[in-house]
Design a protein around this motif. Structure first.
Motif, short mmCIF file in Angstrom:
data_model
loop_
_atom_site.label_atom_id
_atom_site.label_comp_id
_atom_site.label_asym_id
_atom_site.label_seq_id
_atom_site.Cartn_x
_atom_site.Cartn_y
_atom_site.Cartn_z
N LEU A 76 -14.24 77.03 -55.49
CA LEU A 76 -13.27 78.07 -55.02
C LEU A 76 -12.87 77.62 -53.42
O LEU A 76 -13.76 77.20 -52.59
CB LEU A 76 -14.06 79.50 -54.84
N VAL A 77 -11.58 77.52 -53.21
CA VAL A 77 -11.34 76.67 -51.87
C VAL A 77 -10.47 77.80 -50.95
O VAL A 77 -9.56 78.44 -51.66
CB VAL A 77 -10.49 75.47 -52.21
N TRP A 78 -10.96 78.02 -49.92
CA TRP A 78 -10.12 78.67 -48.82
C TRP A 78 -9.52 77.83 -48.05
O TRP A 78 -10.07 76.71 -47.90
CB TRP A 78 -11.29 79.39 -48.07
N TYR A 79 -8.35 78.23 -47.65
CA TYR A 79 -7.48 77.56 -46.65
C TYR A 79 -6.64 78.22 -45.75
O TYR A 79 -6.09 79.41 -46.08
CB TYR A 79 -6.47 76.47 -47.77
N GLU A 96 -3.02 86.75 -42.42
CA GLU A 96 -2.57 87.95 -41.41
C GLU A 96 -1.62 87.30 -40.40
O GLU A 96 -1.24 87.72 -39.55
CB GLU A 96 -3.93 87.98 -40.78
N GLY A 97 -0.94 86.18 -41.18
CA GLY A 97 0.12 85.55 -40.35
C GLY A 97 -0.81 84.65 -39.12
O GLY A 97 -1.53 84.04 -39.19
N LEU A 98 0.22 84.69 -38.16
CA LEU A 98 -0.19 83.75 -36.97
C LEU A 98 -1.26 84.28 -35.93
O LEU A 98 -1.31 85.39 -35.65
CB LEU A 98 0.90 83.28 -36.02
N ARG A 99 -2.51 83.67 -35.74
CA ARG A 99 -3.57 84.21 -34.90
C ARG A 99 -4.09 83.18 -34.02
O ARG A 99 -4.14 82.07 -34.30
CB ARG A 99 -4.79 84.50 -35.89
N ASN A 100 -4.29 83.53 -32.69
CA ASN A 100 -4.98 82.57 -31.88
C ASN A 100 -6.04 82.15 -32.48
O ASN A 100 -7.22 82.85 -33.12
CB ASN A 100 -5.34 83.32 -30.53
N ALA A 101 -6.74 80.73 -32.31
CA ALA A 101 -7.78 80.10 -32.89
C ALA A 101 -9.12 80.41 -32.05
O ALA A 101 -8.92 80.41 -30.83
CB ALA A 101 -7.53 78.73 -33.28
N VAL A 102 -10.18 80.68 -32.54
CA VAL A 102 -11.32 80.95 -31.99
C VAL A 102 -12.32 79.83 -32.45
O VAL A 102 -12.48 79.85 -33.59
CB VAL A 102 -11.83 82.44 -31.97
N SER A 103 -12.95 79.05 -31.43
CA SER A 103 -13.40 77.80 -31.88
C SER A 103 -14.80 78.34 -32.47
O SER A 103 -15.36 77.72 -33.26
CB SER A 103 -13.76 76.92 -30.55
N SER A 104 -15.43 79.35 -32.22
CA SER A 104 -16.82 79.78 -32.56
C SER A 104 -16.76 80.62 -33.78
O SER A 104 -17.44 80.43 -34.85
CB SER A 104 -17.80 80.23 -31.56
N VAL A 105 -15.73 81.39 -33.98
CA VAL A 105 -15.62 82.24 -35.15
C VAL A 105 -14.27 82.08 -35.79
O VAL A 105 -13.09 82.45 -34.96
CB VAL A 105 -16.06 83.66 -34.93
N ARG A 106 -13.83 81.63 -36.85
CA ARG A 106 -12.39 81.64 -37.49
C ARG A 106 -12.12 83.21 -37.90
O ARG A 106 -12.98 83.78 -38.49
CB ARG A 106 -12.63 80.81 -38.84
N LYS A 107 -10.87 83.58 -37.55
CA LYS A 107 -10.68 84.77 -37.86
C LYS A 107 -10.36 84.92 -39.64
O LYS A 107 -10.33 84.02 -40.27
CB LYS A 107 -9.02 85.01 -37.45
N ASN A 108 -10.19 86.17 -40.04
CA ASN A 108 -10.19 86.49 -41.47
C ASN A 108 -8.76 86.01 -41.87
O ASN A 108 -8.00 87.10 -42.22
CB ASN A 108 -10.50 88.11 -41.42
N ILE A 109 -8.62 84.90 -42.11
CA ILE A 109 -7.01 84.56 -42.21
C ILE A 109 -7.05 83.67 -43.52
O ILE A 109 -5.82 83.28 -43.59
CB ILE A 109 -6.29 84.22 -41.07
N ALA A 110 -8.10 83.33 -44.29
CA ALA A 110 -8.12 82.32 -45.12
C ALA A 110 -7.52 82.63 -46.63
O ALA A 110 -7.62 83.94 -46.80
CB ALA A 110 -9.29 81.45 -45.38
#
Length: 134
Positions: A76-79, A96-110
């Protein structure tokens, strides 16, 4: 919100073939230009194996393109896609479209993609997202 001029998983222009694929199948991803982005990478997380990778995409007329080979084993691949900018910043693009990247926690966007699940069932692209990637 998804922008169909950047990427939508249900449009053949951006992802082919549609839906789940058999192990080892090549999947073509194309991503449209994001304002002022200088590069784009395909970010992957294999849920069963835990493998993660960020693969640079190649420039093309539409924006960026890559051909990804589905894992040889059931997976099962998330991307999602990571755009980079001249100033060193990055933004992630997913369900969720375009989001600012956060290095420690990836947003819920995969996006979630199944590649030949162990039960031999093939499920289509799910527009759900993972609660946490890290």
């Amino acid at each position: 919100m998804l922008d169909p001029t950047v990427f939508h998983p249900r449009m053949a222009r951006w992802k082919e073939p549609f839906g789940a694929v058999a192990p080892g199948t090549q999947v073509r991803f194309t991503v449209g230009r994001c304002a002022k982005a200088t590069s784009c990478a395909l970010c992957l997380h294999e849920e069963f194996s835990g493998k993660r990778e960020e693969v640079p995409m190649l420039p093309c007329a539409e924006g960026w393109r890559i051909t990804y080979t589905a894992p040889a084993q059931a997976e099962l691949v998330w991307y999602f896609f990571r755009f980079s900018f001249e100033n060193g910043g990055t933004d992630d693009y997913g369900t969720e479209g375009l989001r600012n990247a956060v290095s420690s926690v990836r947003k819920n966007i995969a996006y979630r993609e199944s590649f030949h699940l162990p039960s031999d069932s093939l499920s289509g692209v799910c527009d759900e997202y993972e609660a946490k990637l890290s």
